[in-house]
Design an enzyme around this catalytic site. Sequence first.
Site, PDB file in Angstrom:
ATOM      1  N   PHE A  89      10.480   8.750   2.688  1.00 49.79           N
ATOM      2  CA  PHE A  89       9.182   8.656   3.355  1.00 49.79           C
ATOM      3  C   PHE A  89       9.391   8.125   4.777  1.00 49.79           C
ATOM      4  O   PHE A  89      10.514   7.785   5.167  1.00 49.79           O
ATOM      5  CB  PHE A  89       8.256   7.725   2.554  1.00 49.79           C
ATOM      6  CG  PHE A  89       8.739   6.291   2.492  1.00 49.79           C
ATOM      7  CD1 PHE A  89       8.258   5.344   3.365  1.00 49.79           C
ATOM      8  CD2 PHE A  89       9.690   5.900   1.556  1.00 49.79           C
ATOM      9  CE1 PHE A  89       8.712   4.021   3.316  1.00 49.79           C
ATOM     10  CE2 PHE A  89      10.146   4.590   1.494  1.00 49.79           C
ATOM     11  CZ  PHE A  89       9.655   3.650   2.376  1.00 49.79           C
ATOM     12  N   GLY A  90       8.304   8.053   5.530  1.00 47.30           N
ATOM     13  CA  GLY A  90       8.344   7.431   6.863  1.00 47.30           C
ATOM     14  C   GLY A  90       9.394   8.045   7.785  1.00 47.30           C
ATOM     15  O   GLY A  90       9.423   9.263   8.022  1.00 47.30           O
TER      16      GLY A  90
ATOM     17  N   SER B 156       0.842  -1.197   0.000  1.00 45.02           N
ATOM     18  CA  SER B 156       0.000   0.000   0.000  1.00 45.02           C
ATOM     19  C   SER B 156       0.879   1.250   0.000  1.00 45.02           C
ATOM     20  O   SER B 156       0.375   2.365  -0.050  1.00 45.02           O
ATOM     21  CB  SER B 156      -0.874   0.002   1.257  1.00 45.02           C
ATOM     22  OG  SER B 156      -0.044   0.046   2.411  1.00 45.02           O
TER      23      SER B 156
ATOM     24  N   GLU C 134      -1.539  -7.332   8.931  1.00 44.74           N
ATOM     25  CA  GLU C 134      -0.304  -7.985   9.341  1.00 44.74           C
ATOM     26  C   GLU C 134      -0.526  -8.632  10.682  1.00 44.74           C
ATOM     27  O   GLU C 134      -1.111  -8.026  11.566  1.00 44.74           O
ATOM     28  CB  GLU C 134       0.811  -6.940   9.489  1.00 44.74           C
ATOM     29  CG  GLU C 134       1.536  -6.705   8.191  1.00 44.74           C
ATOM     30  CD  GLU C 134       2.512  -5.535   8.270  1.00 44.74           C
ATOM     31  OE1 GLU C 134       2.872  -5.115   9.380  1.00 44.74           O
ATOM     32  OE2 GLU C 134       2.888  -5.049   7.199  1.00 44.74           O
TER      33      GLU C 134
ATOM     34  N   ASP D   3      12.551   8.375   7.302  1.00 44.12           N
ATOM     35  CA  ASP D   3      13.771   8.860   6.628  1.00 44.12           C
ATOM     36  C   ASP D   3      14.295  10.197   7.183  1.00 44.12           C
ATOM     37  O   ASP D   3      15.508  10.354   7.316  1.00 44.12           O
ATOM     38  CB  ASP D   3      13.549   8.964   5.106  1.00 44.12           C
ATOM     39  CG  ASP D   3      13.558   7.596   4.436  1.00 44.12           C
ATOM     40  OD1 ASP D   3      14.000   6.619   5.071  1.00 44.12           O
ATOM     41  OD2 ASP D   3      13.113   7.497   3.275  1.00 44.12           O
TER      42      ASP D   3
ATOM     43  N   ASP E 173       8.138  -6.639   4.452  1.00 43.93           N
ATOM     44  CA  ASP E 173       7.824  -6.008   5.719  1.00 43.93           C
ATOM     45  C   ASP E 173       9.101  -5.355   6.236  1.00 43.93           C
ATOM     46  O   ASP E 173      10.184  -5.942   6.143  1.00 43.93           O
ATOM     47  CB  ASP E 173       7.311  -7.041   6.717  1.00 43.93           C
ATOM     48  CG  ASP E 173       6.741  -6.373   7.943  1.00 43.93           C
ATOM     49  OD1 ASP E 173       5.792  -5.587   7.799  1.00 43.93           O
ATOM     50  OD2 ASP E 173       7.270  -6.592   9.052  1.00 43.93           O
ATOM     51  N   THR E 174       8.962  -4.141   6.747  1.00 43.29           N
ATOM     52  CA  THR E 174      10.122  -3.432   7.294  1.00 43.29           C
ATOM     53  C   THR E 174       9.854  -3.055   8.737  1.00 43.29           C
ATOM     54  O   THR E 174       8.776  -2.546   9.055  1.00 43.29           O
ATOM     55  CB  THR E 174      10.427  -2.165   6.455  1.00 43.29           C
ATOM     56  OG1 THR E 174      10.785  -2.561   5.129  1.00 43.29           O
ATOM     57  CG2 THR E 174      11.562  -1.354   7.047  1.00 43.29           C
TER      58      THR E 174
ATOM     59  N   ARG F 281      16.303  -1.916   2.297  1.00 41.09           N
ATOM     60  CA  ARG F 281      15.463  -2.341   1.172  1.00 41.09           C
ATOM     61  C   ARG F 281      16.318  -2.599  -0.074  1.00 41.09           C
ATOM     62  O   ARG F 281      16.105  -3.572  -0.781  1.00 41.09           O
ATOM     63  CB  ARG F 281      14.408  -1.259   0.885  1.00 41.09           C
ATOM     64  CG  ARG F 281      13.441  -1.631  -0.239  1.00 41.09           C
ATOM     65  CD  ARG F 281      12.227  -0.735  -0.252  1.00 41.09           C
ATOM     66  NE  ARG F 281      11.462  -0.847   0.989  1.00 41.09           N
ATOM     67  CZ  ARG F 281      11.487   0.043   1.981  1.00 41.09           C
ATOM     68  NH1 ARG F 281      12.185   1.157   1.876  1.00 41.09           N
ATOM     69  NH2 ARG F 281      10.812  -0.161   3.082  1.00 41.09           N
TER      70      ARG F 281
HETATM   71  P1  ITT Z   1       2.824  -2.335   3.218  1.00 45.65           P
HETATM   72  O1  ITT Z   1       1.487  -2.163   2.559  1.00 45.65           O
HETATM   73  O2  ITT Z   1       3.901  -2.749   2.247  1.00 45.65           O
HETATM   74  O3  ITT Z   1       2.799  -3.227   4.444  1.00 45.65           O
HETATM   75  P2  ITT Z   1       3.486  -0.246   5.157  1.00 45.65           P
HETATM   76  O4  ITT Z   1       3.673   1.237   5.035  1.00 45.65           O
HETATM   77  O5  ITT Z   1       2.413  -0.781   6.045  1.00 45.65           O
HETATM   78  O6  ITT Z   1       3.277  -0.847   3.668  1.00 45.65           O
HETATM   79  P3  ITT Z   1       5.598  -1.530   6.790  1.00 45.65           P
HETATM   80  O7  ITT Z   1       4.610  -2.056   7.758  1.00 45.65           O
HETATM   81  O8  ITT Z   1       6.620  -2.480   6.248  1.00 45.65           O
HETATM   82  O9  ITT Z   1       4.881  -0.882   5.492  1.00 45.65           O
HETATM   83  O10 ITT Z   1       6.389  -0.269   7.322  1.00 45.65           O
HETATM   84  C1  ITT Z   1       6.340   0.124   8.649  1.00 45.65           C
HETATM   85  C2  ITT Z   1       6.565   1.602   8.784  1.00 45.65           C
HETATM   86  O11 ITT Z   1       7.936   1.892   8.571  1.00 45.65           O
HETATM   87  C3  ITT Z   1       5.758   2.462   7.828  1.00 45.65           C
HETATM   88  O12 ITT Z   1       5.219   3.549   8.557  1.00 45.65           O
HETATM   89  C4  ITT Z   1       6.773   2.973   6.837  1.00 45.65           C
HETATM   90  O13 ITT Z   1       6.475   4.275   6.387  1.00 45.65           O
HETATM   91  C5  ITT Z   1       8.077   2.927   7.631  1.00 45.65           C
HETATM   92  N1  ITT Z   1       9.189   2.585   6.739  1.00 45.65           N
HETATM   93  C6  ITT Z   1       9.318   1.431   6.036  1.00 45.65           C
HETATM   94  N2  ITT Z   1      10.436   1.481   5.283  1.00 45.65           N
HETATM   95  C7  ITT Z   1      11.021   2.673   5.515  1.00 45.65           C
HETATM   96  C8  ITT Z   1      12.166   3.325   5.024  1.00 45.65           C
HETATM   97  O14 ITT Z   1      12.949   2.765   4.110  1.00 45.65           O
HETATM   98  N3  ITT Z   1      12.462   4.538   5.480  1.00 45.65           N
HETATM   99  C9  ITT Z   1      11.680   5.144   6.393  1.00 45.65           C
HETATM  100  N4  ITT Z   1      10.564   4.619   6.897  1.00 45.65           N
HETATM  101  C10 ITT Z   1      10.224   3.398   6.469  1.00 45.65           C
END
Ligand code: ITT
Length: 181
Positions: A135-136, A4, A32, A138, A61-62, A164
Amino acid sequence: MVTSNQGKYQEISSELEKAGISVEWKRMEYDEMQGKDTYSISLRSCMDVGKKLEGDFFLEDTGLYCEALNGFPGPYAKYVQETVGNAGLIRMLQGMNRKAKFVTVISLRHGDRIVQFDGVLSGIISESERGSNGFGFDPIYIPDGEDRTLAEMSPYEKNHISHRGKAIRKLARYVEENKLN
Ligand code: ITT
């Protein structure tokens, strides 16, 4: 790729295209499971999404693991983003050890198999938000050996060193070796 999150998709598609691999975005939100580690959450999501989708796909998943908080937020990183945000995480770590690592686990389903590829990035949470790329987390994440946050780097620089980027290059190698492209 099932996600998403547009930021993830952009990073992944640009890296795969560099390797000559085309990728299609299935924009989809999925539940999740709760759990401690990114590997089992990614695997379970892949199994669940696989019940709804035909054909081969991957997702990732991150998690963000802060040392001083015993790994929190870890797999709850999205919840922290949506509740207290980057400013809240900075506040939580005030006066504490700021070490944190990102862990990405990609799960690829092809045929009746699921294969996983991982990548880790170590660094610290900054004391203020800096930069507008990415994003997120970063703007508050400084990788080891760097002064800049990930949001102050170009997308190319981030992919080159990131959790990633490392995981996606392992996936690209696998796709090439197994002629899945
Ligand atoms: P999916 O639909 O792929 O699950 P998501 O945004 O829910 O998308 P995650 O649960 O894997 O993805 O990510 C957890 C949080 O970590 C989410 O708020 C992301 O914005 C943040 N995040 C993931 N990868 C990041 C990155 O490379 N740099 C900064 N923030 C990151």
